[in-house]
Design a protein around this motif. Structure first.
Motif, PDB file in Angstrom:
ATOM      1  N   LEU A 156       0.713  -1.196   0.086  1.00  0.00           N
ATOM      2  CA  LEU A 156      -0.016   0.174   0.002  1.00  0.00           C
ATOM      3  C   LEU A 156       0.843   1.059   0.111  1.00  0.00           C
ATOM      4  O   LEU A 156       1.938   1.327   0.697  1.00  0.00           O
ATOM      5  CB  LEU A 156      -0.891   0.033   1.241  1.00  0.00           C
ATOM      6  N   ARG A 157       0.441   2.143  -0.725  1.00  0.00           N
ATOM      7  CA  ARG A 157       1.222   3.566  -0.710  1.00  0.00           C
ATOM      8  C   ARG A 157       0.429   4.561  -0.709  1.00  0.00           C
ATOM      9  O   ARG A 157      -1.241   4.780  -1.109  1.00  0.00           O
ATOM     10  CB  ARG A 157       1.983   3.639  -2.111  1.00  0.00           C
ATOM     11  N   VAL A 158       0.707   5.922  -0.318  1.00  0.00           N
ATOM     12  CA  VAL A 158       0.099   7.016   0.013  1.00  0.00           C
ATOM     13  C   VAL A 158      -0.355   7.553  -1.474  1.00  0.00           C
ATOM     14  O   VAL A 158       0.532   7.365  -2.376  1.00  0.00           O
ATOM     15  CB  VAL A 158       0.802   8.260   0.668  1.00  0.00           C
ATOM     16  N   GLY A 159      -1.670   7.989  -1.664  1.00  0.00           N
ATOM     17  CA  GLY A 159      -2.051   8.208  -3.143  1.00  0.00           C
ATOM     18  C   GLY A 159      -3.030   7.149  -3.692  1.00  0.00           C
ATOM     19  O   GLY A 159      -3.426   7.297  -4.933  1.00  0.00           O
ATOM     20  N   GLY A 160      -2.743   5.914  -3.391  1.00  0.00           N
ATOM     21  CA  GLY A 160      -3.409   4.846  -4.050  1.00  0.00           C
ATOM     22  C   GLY A 160      -5.029   5.188  -3.886  1.00  0.00           C
ATOM     23  O   GLY A 160      -5.601   5.358  -3.026  1.00  0.00           O
ATOM     24  N   ARG A 161      -5.673   4.664  -5.234  1.00  0.00           N
ATOM     25  CA  ARG A 161      -7.062   4.940  -5.075  1.00  0.00           C
ATOM     26  C   ARG A 161      -7.783   3.854  -4.510  1.00  0.00           C
ATOM     27  O   ARG A 161      -7.499   2.686  -4.394  1.00  0.00           O
ATOM     28  CB  ARG A 161      -7.572   4.825  -6.445  1.00  0.00           C
ATOM     29  N   VAL A 162      -8.972   4.081  -3.612  1.00  0.00           N
ATOM     30  CA  VAL A 162      -9.658   3.253  -3.076  1.00  0.00           C
ATOM     31  C   VAL A 162     -10.890   3.514  -3.027  1.00  0.00           C
ATOM     32  O   VAL A 162     -11.718   4.591  -3.158  1.00  0.00           O
ATOM     33  CB  VAL A 162      -9.415   3.330  -1.297  1.00  0.00           C
ATOM     34  N   SER A 163     -12.022   2.351  -3.572  1.00  0.00           N
ATOM     35  CA  SER A 163     -13.488   2.776  -3.700  1.00  0.00           C
ATOM     36  C   SER A 163     -14.009   1.971  -2.451  1.00  0.00           C
ATOM     37  O   SER A 163     -13.590   1.316  -1.666  1.00  0.00           O
ATOM     38  CB  SER A 163     -13.919   1.764  -4.820  1.00  0.00           C
ATOM     39  N   GLY A 164     -15.376   2.485  -2.190  1.00  0.00           N
ATOM     40  CA  GLY A 164     -16.142   2.313  -1.132  1.00  0.00           C
ATOM     41  C   GLY A 164     -17.470   1.799  -1.408  1.00  0.00           C
ATOM     42  O   GLY A 164     -18.097   2.177  -2.423  1.00  0.00           O
ATOM     43  N   SER A 165     -17.945   0.968  -0.697  1.00  0.00           N
ATOM     44  CA  SER A 165     -19.533   0.604  -0.607  1.00  0.00           C
ATOM     45  C   SER A 165     -20.229   0.387   0.697  1.00  0.00           C
ATOM     46  O   SER A 165     -19.499   0.047   1.652  1.00  0.00           O
ATOM     47  CB  SER A 165     -19.585  -0.867  -1.259  1.00  0.00           C
ATOM     48  N   GLU A 166     -21.247   1.033   0.812  1.00  0.00           N
ATOM     49  CA  GLU A 166     -21.914   1.126   2.122  1.00  0.00           C
ATOM     50  C   GLU A 166     -22.786  -0.239   2.280  1.00  0.00           C
ATOM     51  O   GLU A 166     -23.415  -0.591   3.164  1.00  0.00           O
ATOM     52  CB  GLU A 166     -23.049   2.205   2.046  1.00  0.00           C
ATOM     53  N   ARG A 167     -22.607  -1.171   1.343  1.00  0.00           N
ATOM     54  CA  ARG A 167     -23.282  -2.474   1.564  1.00  0.00           C
ATOM     55  C   ARG A 167     -22.635  -3.227   2.875  1.00  0.00           C
ATOM     56  O   ARG A 167     -21.432  -3.178   2.846  1.00  0.00           O
ATOM     57  CB  ARG A 167     -23.252  -3.273   0.312  1.00  0.00           C
ATOM     58  N   PRO A 168     -23.502  -3.559   3.782  1.00  0.00           N
ATOM     59  CA  PRO A 168     -22.994  -4.168   4.925  1.00  0.00           C
ATOM     60  C   PRO A 168     -22.149  -5.449   4.829  1.00  0.00           C
ATOM     61  O   PRO A 168     -22.591  -6.208   3.500  1.00  0.00           O
ATOM     62  CB  PRO A 168     -24.287  -4.399   5.889  1.00  0.00           C
ATOM     63  N   ALA A 169     -21.235  -6.110   5.459  1.00  0.00           N
ATOM     64  CA  ALA A 169     -20.818  -7.451   5.242  1.00  0.00           C
ATOM     65  C   ALA A 169     -21.659  -8.449   5.399  1.00  0.00           C
ATOM     66  O   ALA A 169     -22.872  -8.346   6.092  1.00  0.00           O
ATOM     67  CB  ALA A 169     -19.742  -7.622   6.460  1.00  0.00           C
ATOM     68  N   SER A 170     -21.563  -9.525   4.625  1.00  0.00           N
ATOM     69  CA  SER A 170     -22.463 -10.720   4.413  1.00  0.00           C
ATOM     70  C   SER A 170     -21.580 -11.981   4.629  1.00  0.00           C
ATOM     71  O   SER A 170     -20.325 -11.832   4.437  1.00  0.00           O
ATOM     72  CB  SER A 170     -23.183 -10.598   2.983  1.00  0.00           C
ATOM     73  N   VAL A 171     -22.458 -13.056   4.590  1.00  0.00           N
ATOM     74  CA  VAL A 171     -21.925 -14.226   4.424  1.00  0.00           C
ATOM     75  C   VAL A 171     -22.863 -15.274   3.808  1.00  0.00           C
ATOM     76  O   VAL A 171     -24.016 -14.978   3.734  1.00  0.00           O
ATOM     77  CB  VAL A 171     -21.663 -14.831   5.947  1.00  0.00           C
ATOM     78  N   TRP A 172     -21.958 -16.103   3.044  1.00  0.00           N
ATOM     79  CA  TRP A 172     -23.153 -17.333   2.409  1.00  0.00           C
ATOM     80  C   TRP A 172     -23.381 -18.526   3.052  1.00  0.00           C
ATOM     81  O   TRP A 172     -22.579 -19.113   3.855  1.00  0.00           O
ATOM     82  CB  TRP A 172     -22.307 -17.546   1.192  1.00  0.00           C
ATOM     83  N   VAL A 173     -24.699 -18.763   3.058  1.00  0.00           N
ATOM     84  CA  VAL A 173     -24.918 -19.923   4.015  1.00  0.00           C
ATOM     85  C   VAL A 173     -25.866 -20.763   3.388  1.00  0.00           C
ATOM     86  O   VAL A 173     -26.493 -20.547   2.041  1.00  0.00           O
ATOM     87  CB  VAL A 173     -25.848 -19.471   5.185  1.00  0.00           C
ATOM     88  N   GLY A 174     -26.053 -22.277   3.719  1.00  0.00           N
ATOM     89  CA  GLY A 174     -26.843 -23.103   2.946  1.00  0.00           C
ATOM     90  C   GLY A 174     -26.580 -24.643   3.795  1.00  0.00           C
ATOM     91  O   GLY A 174     -25.401 -24.823   4.233  1.00  0.00           O
ATOM     92  N   PRO A 175     -27.164 -25.760   3.381  1.00  0.00           N
ATOM     93  CA  PRO A 175     -27.083 -26.987   3.951  1.00  0.00           C
ATOM     94  C   PRO A 175     -25.730 -27.559   3.316  1.00  0.00           C
ATOM     95  O   PRO A 175     -25.243 -28.420   4.288  1.00  0.00           O
ATOM     96  CB  PRO A 175     -28.312 -27.650   3.397  1.00  0.00           C
ATOM     97  N   GLN A 176     -25.364 -27.002   2.193  1.00  0.00           N
ATOM     98  CA  GLN A 176     -23.842 -27.552   1.491  1.00  0.00           C
ATOM     99  C   GLN A 176     -22.830 -27.275   2.642  1.00  0.00           C
ATOM    100  O   GLN A 176     -21.611 -27.711   2.138  1.00  0.00           O
ATOM    101  CB  GLN A 176     -23.874 -27.026  -0.020  1.00  0.00           C
ATOM    102  N   LEU A 177     -22.687 -26.452   3.518  1.00  0.00           N
ATOM    103  CA  LEU A 177     -21.709 -25.979   4.508  1.00  0.00           C
ATOM    104  C   LEU A 177     -21.321 -27.133   5.179  1.00  0.00           C
ATOM    105  O   LEU A 177     -20.112 -27.218   5.827  1.00  0.00           O
ATOM    106  CB  LEU A 177     -21.890 -24.707   5.182  1.00  0.00           C
ATOM    107  N   LEU A 178     -22.367 -28.279   5.502  1.00  0.00           N
ATOM    108  CA  LEU A 178     -22.073 -29.484   6.338  1.00  0.00           C
ATOM    109  C   LEU A 178     -20.887 -30.023   5.869  1.00  0.00           C
ATOM    110  O   LEU A 178     -20.859 -30.355   4.656  1.00  0.00           O
ATOM    111  CB  LEU A 178     -23.247 -29.923   6.553  1.00  0.00           C
ATOM    112  N   GLY A 179     -19.918 -30.503   6.835  1.00  0.00           N
ATOM    113  CA  GLY A 179     -18.893 -31.281   6.329  1.00  0.00           C
ATOM    114  C   GLY A 179     -17.680 -30.397   5.492  1.00  0.00           C
ATOM    115  O   GLY A 179     -16.872 -31.015   5.125  1.00  0.00           O
ATOM    116  N   ARG A 180     -17.700 -29.042   5.498  1.00  0.00           N
ATOM    117  CA  ARG A 180     -16.845 -28.264   5.128  1.00  0.00           C
ATOM    118  C   ARG A 180     -16.062 -27.654   6.142  1.00  0.00           C
ATOM    119  O   ARG A 180     -16.278 -27.033   6.982  1.00  0.00           O
ATOM    120  CB  ARG A 180     -17.445 -27.300   3.969  1.00  0.00           C
TER     121      ARG A 180
END
Length: 448
Positions: free
Chosen positions: A89-113
């Motif tokens: 990282l360096r000073v002057g680097g461009r950064v984009s932002g989003s107000e969308r809250p953090a999320s997680v993916w869920v489902g029965p397929q997570l079992l055993g993983r």
């Protein structure tokens, strides 16, 4: 098609449509960009972005793409913590932002993983498919709508089930120093418990211990009905912090399906250490042992999300890595005040090769009276009384100063010492349901 099945299919279609519509709205929003003004320690400051706490930012550097999260806001800029390495990282680097809250993916397929704190698979079982996205943030069940904890939860460990009985929806802390058998104990619970689903979060663990826990402690039987979320000790602080909330959100998903979920987090102390790094980097003042105030406000927000609900339950087991074997250090004290019971692992018992090294006299279940019968409570009290009597007279017994017949309770405790120790010991492959454990305890104490 049955009406109930058709209704569920319609709900699933509506949910998928809502999620797709949300993604389209997010994609159509204008992209906000700012500039890195400073990189200091574990944080980087961005000017030109007006984003709230918890918003997501992306460093627009093809050579060093990086995602982060806003952890503090100020006049004309925001302070961010990375989900990766800040090198490059360096000073002057461009950064984009989003107000969308953090999320997680869920489902029965997570079992055993086995997944990381960002939802990426860490095993060799291929990509995760047919999942749906939910917000990472969640609310604890309403206090007046929580079901009472009145159903026992068998953990398959004799010393735990009989003397410190657990209930469905209880939250218990496992307090111990390093190397006393916390992870092995969690593996035994995951294999032996009567819960429908296990959600295990390994936060701040050594990298070598992950595979060892999966293959040796958990085993194929335990893994088949488990989801593992892993954030090793070399992960950035924000990743270790997020792992606790990802595990809790996944547990809430399975709970909302009507399951009884066992949520195991090893360890809550390392979650607090991660928040300490984040808070101090964001400019919070250090308080007790360097922990900022945000740590002690986050703990109830995280721990209260486990427990009973209107549908299903989350039984929470949280290990606490006791600093210097001091059970009154700040994190231990704060966690113990929030939870519904605590199990203490003793280094003295571990050195004597007594496993699981549960110090039953120092351990407490605050729901014992609600999940056991009068006969079971009498057996537990009798066992505690014998152990306490022997502990009180131990010095006299060891130097030969105790005279047999002085105290009938001590005499009985000495006579039953070996059978009691055999009862409290248990190999990692030995599964003993709670009803069998109580029957064996009744025979040992002469009640049957």
């Amino acid at each position: 098609m049955p009406t109930a099945v058709a209704h569920r299919s319609t709900e699933q279609l509506n949910q998928r449509f809502t999620e797709s519509l949300g993604r389209c709205r997010e994609a159509s929003r204008p992209v906000l960009t700012g500039t890195i003004s400073r990189v200091l320690g574990l944080r980087f400051d961005v000017v030109g972005l007006e984003l709230p706490i918890g918003a997501t930012v992306h460093v627009l550097d093809p050579a060093n793409p990086l995602t982060g999260e806003v952890v503090a806001v100020g006049d004309g800029g925001v302070t961010c913590m990375p989900l990766g390495d800040v090198r490059g990282l360096r000073v002057g680097g461009r950064v984009s932002g989003s107000e969308r809250p953090a999320s997680v993916w869920v489902g029965p397929q997570l079992l055993g993983r086995v997944i990381d704190a960002l939802g990426n698979p860490l095993d060799d079982l291929g990509p995760l498919t047919d999942l749906h996205e939910v917000e990472l943030a969640g609310e604890p069940p309403h206090p007046m709508k929580r079901a009472r904890i009145d159903t026992p939860m068998s953990l398959g460990i004799r010393a735990w089930d009989t003397v410190i009985p657990a209930g469905r929806g209880q939250r218990v802390g496992v307090f111990a120093g390093s190397g006393v058998g916390k992870s092995t104990l969690l593996g035994m619970v995951a294999r032996n418990t009567a819960a429908d689903v296990n959600v295990v979060a390994l936060i701040g663990e050594r990298g070598r211990e992950v595979r060892e826990f999966v293959e040796a402690d958990l085993g194929p039987e335990g893994l088949a009905r488990s989801v593992l979320i892993v954030a090793t000790s070399d992960s950035p602080a924000l990743v270790r912090y997020r792992a606790a909330f990802v595990a809790t959100r996944i547990a809430e998903y399975f709970r909302d399906l009507g399951n009884d979920v066992m949520l195991m987090m090893d360890s809550i102390t390392r979650f607090c250490m991660a928040q300490r790094e984040i808070g101090l980097s964001a400019g919070e003042p250090p308080t007790s042992r360097g922990y900022p105030p945000s740590v002690f406000s986050l703990l109830p927000r995280l721990l209260e999300r486990a427990g009973t609900a209107e549908v299903g339950s989350i039984t929470g087991l949280y290990t606490v890595l006791v600093d210097g074997d001091d059970h009154n250090e700040p994190i231990s004290d704060a966690v113990r005040s929030i939870l519904d019971g605590h199990v203490v692992l003793s280094r003295r018992l571990a050195h004597a090769n007594h496993y699981p090294a549960i110090d039953v006299l120092s351990s407490v279940s605050r729901v014992a009276s609600s999940v056991t019968t009068i006969e079971q409570r009498a057996l537990s009290s009798d066992l505690r009384r014998l152990l306490a009597a022997e502990a009180e007279a131990k010095d006299l017994i060891e130097i030969g100063a105790y005279v047999s017949g002085t105290n009938p309770v001590v005499d009985r405790a000495v006579a039953l010492r070996e059978p009691i120790e055999d009862f409290l010991r248990q190999s990692v492959t030995d599964r003993c349901p709670a009803n069998v454990a109580f029957d064996r305890l009744a025979q040992l104490l002469g009640s049957r």
